[in-house]
Each structure stands twice: as C-alpha cells, then as structure tokens.
Design a protein around this motif. Structure first.
Motif, PDB file in Angstrom:
ATOM      1  N   LEU A   1     -31.242  69.697  40.237  1.00  0.00           N
ATOM      2  CA  LEU A   1     -32.323  68.776  40.574  1.00  0.00           C
ATOM      3  C   LEU A   1     -32.876  68.132  39.312  1.00  0.00           C
ATOM      4  N   ALA A   2     -33.124  66.836  39.374  1.00  0.00           N
ATOM      5  CA  ALA A   2     -33.821  66.161  38.281  1.00  0.00           C
ATOM      6  C   ALA A   2     -35.239  66.705  38.228  1.00  0.00           C
ATOM      7  N   THR A   3     -35.643  67.193  37.066  1.00  0.00           N
ATOM      8  CA  THR A   3     -36.967  67.796  36.924  1.00  0.00           C
ATOM      9  C   THR A   3     -37.775  67.163  35.796  1.00  0.00           C
TER      10      THR A   3
ATOM     11  N   ARG B   1     -36.520  56.889  34.409  1.00  0.00           N
ATOM     12  CA  ARG B   1     -35.268  57.462  34.905  1.00  0.00           C
ATOM     13  C   ARG B   1     -35.198  58.940  34.534  1.00  0.00           C
ATOM     14  N   PRO B   2     -34.535  59.762  35.364  1.00  0.00           N
ATOM     15  CA  PRO B   2     -34.433  61.192  35.066  1.00  0.00           C
ATOM     16  C   PRO B   2     -33.601  61.454  33.815  1.00  0.00           C
TER      17      PRO B   2
ATOM     18  N   TRP C   1     -28.133  64.380  40.315  1.00  0.00           N
ATOM     19  CA  TRP C   1     -29.520  64.349  39.896  1.00  0.00           C
ATOM     20  C   TRP C   1     -29.869  63.117  39.065  1.00  0.00           C
ATOM     21  N   ARG C   2     -28.880  62.528  38.421  1.00  0.00           N
ATOM     22  CA  ARG C   2     -29.130  61.337  37.605  1.00  0.00           C
ATOM     23  C   ARG C   2     -29.515  60.120  38.460  1.00  0.00           C
TER      24      ARG C   2
ATOM     25  N   VAL D   1     -40.726  59.187  39.896  1.00  0.00           N
ATOM     26  CA  VAL D   1     -41.840  59.980  40.439  1.00  0.00           C
ATOM     27  C   VAL D   1     -43.186  59.544  39.865  1.00  0.00           C
ATOM     28  N   THR D   2     -43.216  58.437  39.152  1.00  0.00           N
ATOM     29  CA  THR D   2     -44.442  58.039  38.455  1.00  0.00           C
ATOM     30  C   THR D   2     -45.637  57.905  39.394  1.00  0.00           C
ATOM     31  N   SER D   3     -45.471  57.147  40.462  1.00  0.00           N
ATOM     32  CA  SER D   3     -46.587  56.927  41.386  1.00  0.00           C
ATOM     33  C   SER D   3     -47.019  58.224  42.053  1.00  0.00           C
TER      34      SER D   3
END
Length: 328
Positions: A40-42, A50-51, A122-123, A128-130
C-alpha cells in the motif's frame, strides 16, 4: 456519584475509546484486502502529490495501531504521575490528546485505504492531500470539544442537614450544587458513538457507498441523545433551581423561586417512572439516573419535577427556606 464512581466512569470511557480506535485501525486494511494491492502507498510527495513510499498490507495495518498504542501509553503514564482531577475526571489535555490523536490516525488510515483502493500497484494510488486536510480539521475540532467538555468544574455537594427547612442568616447568600451521572447510559452512548464512527470510516475509506453514511445517523443521534441524558447538574441559589444536562451543561431548565410552590424528597425507582433518563409518568417529570432519593419540586401550576441527586434533602430545605423569606 462518588469520586470513585466518577474515576471508574472516566477510566472506562477512555479505555473504550482507546480499544475502539485500535480495533478500527487494525481491521480496516484487512477488511478491504481483496481490493488492495499487495503493498500500500503510505507516503506521498508533498510537491507532486504522488506516492513515493509503501508498506506491506500487514505493516500498513499495524504501524498506525502501534503509534496509537504508544500515544495511549504515554498519556496513561502521564496521568499516573500527574493524577486525575479533583472530581476523578480525566484532565482536559488528556481528553484533547486522545481525541485529536485517535481521529487523526483513523482519518489517515481511511485515506490510505481509499487512495489504494482498486489499484493494482501502489504507485498508481490517488492523492490524499484533501483527505489529510479534512482529517486534521475534524481532529482539531474533536480535540477542542473534548478539552472544553473536560474543563467543566465539578460540583461540590455541601453536608446534608436533618430538617426540611434551614435557618438562613440575614444577608447571607447560599448555594447548593450536586452532580449525578449514570455509567451505563454513558457506556451506551460510547458504543453507539463508536458504531457511528465505524460506519463513517468505512464510507471515507471507500468500502461503502456515500448513501451508506445514512446508516450512521441513527447511531450518532442515539449517541448524542443518550449522552445528554446520562449526567446532570442541579444548582439551588437565590434565583431558584437550575438543572443542566450532559457534559456541556446544555440543555437546561430553570425555575425561579416564585414559580416553586414547595420542594420535598421522594424515593423513586426506574420502574415507577418508566425507565432511565428523562421520563414522563403519572408522577410528573423525572430525570432518573439512579434509584433512590430524588429532589421533587412542585411548581405553581401544580406539576412535579423530580431529579435523582445526592443530598436532595438539603436542596429541598434550602429551596423551602429561600421561598419563605419575606423579600425575594
């Protein structure tokens, strides 16, 4: 409620919150595992959004849970050294810290799951900014509310007297205060609140459609209503009787001295008045939080209002004595 009872209620409330948050943090990624990539991109690049970092699914589930466990352990150790408030309540800083930390980690976990949902790699995870900004706003609000709720001063109940009236010295201003809470109603409020949070987190994580958020509404409403009926504070002064409800002392009811015909005490049980909380029955209106002695006032309209508080005899005596003064 005794200091020991208040400490027990506060402790169980904190434990329930800590355990509930821990379970949600650990369970969320595995619940959506069939729709998530192996890693998972974390972590996301602050500039591009971007992740640029990832974790295995099991690590993504356990890492925030570990952070939460460390936070709760630090708060517990600090409380042990500093002690609770004079009322046995948890200090405002601890409530604010647990509220802010729990909401932040839950929102972060939900954002990570939502960003990785239905992506093979995951890339390719979404930004997730907002979601992070929204989470921090909600977390700060939750922390502030918790701090304000914990800041309410505890009521100190004066010693009881034996008679139905008091000999009040001329010119002396007196006050009577009492606070009562029901730990079982508070537990029901906590459970329904956690259920509402669980549904909301599932919607935020993309595991349920937005209309499913309506399912959280009954739980959230039950949480607020039961919490409002789970504690009260009664106050007798020369202005009359004030009864306020819930951790914020709102809503409340007020009776001026001239509106009170008489005050007395009665022993009442939930069976007599139809249950717990704010009840209407043939005995009038009763706020029933525990069985036993209640303060009962009869208004000028001939209606009775009763509230279950300790030292009700003293309150009734003070009300009758204040009402009997020639000049009000």
């Amino acid at each position: 409620m005794t200091d020991r009872g208040r400490r027990s209620t506060a402790a169980w409330g904190a434990v329930g919150w800590c355990v509930g948050v821990l379970v949600l943090l650990v369970a969320l990624p595995p619940t959506a595992s069939s729709r998530l990539p192996g890693r998972l991109a974390t972590h996301w690049n602050a500039g591009s959004g971007r992740p640029d970092g990832s974790m295995p699914l099991w690590a993504a589930a356990l890492f925030p849970a570990l952070l939460w466990a460390v936070l709760t352990a630090v708060v517990a150790l600090a409380l042990r050294r500093a002690g609770t408030g004079a009322d046995g309540a948890i200090p405002g800083w601890a409530v604010a810290g647990l509220g802010f930390g729990g909401v932040t980690l839950l929102g972060g976990q939900a954002s990570i799951v939502r960003a990785n949902l239905d992506h093979a790699n995951w890339r390719d995870a979404d930004s997730v900014t907002s979601w992070v900004v929204g989470t921090l706003v909600v977390a700060a609000t939750a922390g502030a509310i918790g701090f304000l709720a914990a800041q309410r001063a505890p009521a100190q109940t004066p010693p009881a007297t034996d008679g139905p009236v008091l000999d009040l010295p001329a010119g002396q201003r007196l006050v009577w205060l009492a606070r009562t809470s029901n730990p079982w109603l508070q537990a029901v409020s906590a459970v329904t609140g956690l259920l509402a949070i669980a549904v909301a987190v599932a919607v935020l994580a993309g595991l349920a459609d937005p209309p499913a958020a309506l399912a959280a509404t009954p739980f959230a409403l039950a949480c607020v209503l039961v919490l409002g009926c789970s504690s009260l504070q009664a106050r007798v002064t020369e202005r009359g009787l004030d009864v306020t409800f819930g951790p914020f002392g709102w809503p409340g009811r007020h009776w001026a001295l001239e509106d009170i015909e008489s005050a007395r005490t009665e022993n009442r049980t939930p069976a007599q008045v139809g249950g717990w909380g704010y009840r209407l029955s043939g005995l009038g209106t009763t706020v029933m939080l525990r069985s036993g002695e209640c303060l009962v006032v009869r208004t000028g309209k001939g209606k009775d209002f009763a509230v279950s508080v300790d030292d009700a005899e003293h309150a009734a005596a003070l009300l009758n004595s204040l009402g009997a003064r020639p000049a009000r």
